[in-house]
Design a protein around this motif. Structure first.
Motif, PDB file in Angstrom:
ATOM      1  N   ALA A 133      -3.303   3.760  -2.321  1.00 37.80           N
ATOM      2  CA  ALA A 133      -3.141   2.821  -3.431  1.00 37.80           C
ATOM      3  C   ALA A 133      -2.725   1.451  -2.924  1.00 37.80           C
ATOM      4  O   ALA A 133      -1.971   1.329  -1.953  1.00 37.80           O
ATOM      5  CB  ALA A 133      -2.103   3.342  -4.418  1.00 37.80           C
ATOM      6  N   PHE A 157       0.495   7.205 -13.386  1.00 40.44           N
ATOM      7  CA  PHE A 157       0.575   7.012 -11.940  1.00 40.44           C
ATOM      8  C   PHE A 157       1.322   8.135 -11.214  1.00 40.44           C
ATOM      9  O   PHE A 157       0.875   8.555 -10.133  1.00 40.44           O
ATOM     10  CB  PHE A 157       1.193   5.656 -11.602  1.00 40.44           C
ATOM     11  CG  PHE A 157       1.196   5.365 -10.137  1.00 40.44           C
ATOM     12  CD1 PHE A 157       0.006   5.091  -9.464  1.00 40.44           C
ATOM     13  CD2 PHE A 157       2.372   5.391  -9.412  1.00 40.44           C
ATOM     14  CE1 PHE A 157      -0.004   4.843  -8.097  1.00 40.44           C
ATOM     15  CE2 PHE A 157       2.374   5.143  -8.043  1.00 40.44           C
ATOM     16  CZ  PHE A 157       1.185   4.866  -7.380  1.00 40.44           C
ATOM     17  N   ILE A 214      -2.558  10.841  -3.943  1.00 39.50           N
ATOM     18  CA  ILE A 214      -1.998   9.985  -2.888  1.00 39.50           C
ATOM     19  C   ILE A 214      -1.199  10.834  -1.905  1.00 39.50           C
ATOM     20  O   ILE A 214      -1.396  10.756  -0.683  1.00 39.50           O
ATOM     21  CB  ILE A 214      -1.133   8.866  -3.494  1.00 39.50           C
ATOM     22  CG1 ILE A 214      -1.995   7.957  -4.380  1.00 39.50           C
ATOM     23  CG2 ILE A 214      -0.465   8.037  -2.391  1.00 39.50           C
ATOM     24  CD1 ILE A 214      -1.218   6.924  -5.164  1.00 39.50           C
ATOM     25  N   LEU A 238      -7.494   2.978  -4.312  1.00 40.84           N
ATOM     26  CA  LEU A 238      -7.113   2.754  -5.701  1.00 40.84           C
ATOM     27  C   LEU A 238      -6.337   1.439  -5.770  1.00 40.84           C
ATOM     28  O   LEU A 238      -5.340   1.271  -5.069  1.00 40.84           O
ATOM     29  CB  LEU A 238      -6.231   3.900  -6.186  1.00 40.84           C
ATOM     30  CG  LEU A 238      -5.769   3.883  -7.625  1.00 40.84           C
ATOM     31  CD1 LEU A 238      -6.913   4.274  -8.549  1.00 40.84           C
ATOM     32  CD2 LEU A 238      -4.583   4.836  -7.823  1.00 40.84           C
ATOM     33  N   TYR A 297      -1.313  -2.440  -4.582  1.00 45.58           N
ATOM     34  CA  TYR A 297      -0.736  -3.025  -5.790  1.00 45.58           C
ATOM     35  C   TYR A 297      -0.945  -4.531  -5.795  1.00 45.58           C
ATOM     36  O   TYR A 297      -0.680  -5.214  -4.800  1.00 45.58           O
ATOM     37  CB  TYR A 297       0.761  -2.733  -5.864  1.00 45.58           C
ATOM     38  CG  TYR A 297       1.375  -3.126  -7.189  1.00 45.58           C
ATOM     39  CD1 TYR A 297       1.307  -2.275  -8.283  1.00 45.58           C
ATOM     40  CD2 TYR A 297       2.011  -4.355  -7.350  1.00 45.58           C
ATOM     41  CE1 TYR A 297       1.855  -2.628  -9.507  1.00 45.58           C
ATOM     42  CE2 TYR A 297       2.565  -4.713  -8.567  1.00 45.58           C
ATOM     43  CZ  TYR A 297       2.489  -3.841  -9.643  1.00 45.58           C
ATOM     44  OH  TYR A 297       3.020  -4.203 -10.852  1.00 45.58           O
ATOM     45  N   THR A 312       0.834  -1.195   0.000  1.00 47.23           N
ATOM     46  CA  THR A 312       0.000   0.000   0.000  1.00 47.23           C
ATOM     47  C   THR A 312       0.871   1.249   0.000  1.00 47.23           C
ATOM     48  O   THR A 312       2.025   1.234   0.435  1.00 47.23           O
ATOM     49  CB  THR A 312      -0.938   0.051   1.221  1.00 47.23           C
ATOM     50  OG1 THR A 312      -0.148   0.122   2.414  1.00 47.23           O
ATOM     51  CG2 THR A 312      -1.836  -1.164   1.270  1.00 47.23           C
ATOM     52  N   LYS A 325      -0.276  10.004  -8.065  1.00 44.39           N
ATOM     53  CA  LYS A 325       0.422  10.026  -6.773  1.00 44.39           C
ATOM     54  C   LYS A 325       0.558  11.453  -6.257  1.00 44.39           C
ATOM     55  O   LYS A 325       0.260  11.747  -5.089  1.00 44.39           O
ATOM     56  CB  LYS A 325       1.799   9.374  -6.907  1.00 44.39           C
ATOM     57  CG  LYS A 325       2.612   9.350  -5.614  1.00 44.39           C
ATOM     58  CD  LYS A 325       3.953   8.651  -5.830  1.00 44.39           C
ATOM     59  CE  LYS A 325       4.749   8.592  -4.528  1.00 44.39           C
ATOM     60  NZ  LYS A 325       5.155   9.927  -4.040  1.00 44.39           N
TER      61      LYS A 325
END
Length: 216
Positions: A90, A75, A83, A56, A92, A46, A79
């Protein structure tokens, strides 16, 4: 070509490593509603504030050229705008479809994550920067280790040992199963809360985030 979801009659790890007998699937439809809420991604890498109002989820493959384009062109802006400002967290998920090289790269990501979660995101960035083709010959053990040396927080030799003993192959498999549960059929697929998008532009993704923020 955008990396597509590859199906297996069985999805055992050894079959993944061998490449298996594979067939293409389609993406989920753009703006499709997907089934897993953010709580379903516990244990994934994360980035961002834990209590950010919007989640996300990035479903990608390190060998996918369109994932590279997304990571380098979209991205960083997401970010910076969402973010880093505390509005989005986020997650992944790496979908190591189709080859031994994809599995090796996915495993390297898992090894990096277990060393240092924040360093994982930098390792992810430099892995995509190192990508040269979707065949993945660049994702050899020596190269994956060399790439790790460019991330100060990572112990490259520990990553080599982790790759050698296949320490987190079960987590690579877990990501594949998570992609199946959510309904992902191609990479990159991006989920904003429970809305799925295929290879979205910055404008599409930012619009979805703004709508989600407006609902809070």
């Amino acid at each position: 070509m955008t990396q597509r979801r590859l199906t297996l009659a069985t999805i055992a790890v050894l079959a993944l490593i061998a490449g298996g007998f594979l067939a293409y699937r389609q993406f989920f439809a753009p703006a499709a509603t997907v089934s897993a809420p953010a709580s379903g991604y516990a244990g994934q890498p994360t980035l961002g504030r834990a209590n950010a109002p919007v989640k996300l989820i990035l479903f990608e493959n390190f060998l996918c050229e369109h994932c590279k384009a997304f990571e380098e062109g979209v991205f960083p802006r997401i970010k910076s705008d969402y973010i880093d400002t505390g509005q989005v967290q986020a997650y992944y998920v790496n979908l190591a479809w189709g080859s031994e090289n994809a599995t090796s790269a996915g495993l390297a990501g898992e090894c990096a994550y277990r060393q240092d979660e924040l360093a994982f995101w930098e390792y992810k960035r430099v892995l995509y920067a190192a990508q040269t083709d979707e065949a993945g010959d660049w994702a050899s053990t020596d190269n994956l280790v060399a790439i790790a040396r460019s991330v100060p927080a990572l112990d490259a030799e520990e990553l080599r040992a982790c790759l050698a003993d296949g320490r987190y192959l079960s987590e690579v498999q877990r990501d594949l199963e998570l992609g199946d549960r959510v309904g992902v059929r191609g990479t990159p697929s991006i989920v904003v809360d429970t809305q799925g998008f295929e290879a979205p532009s910055y404008e599409t993704l930012a619009g979805a985030i703004e709508r989600a923020l407006g609902e809070r």
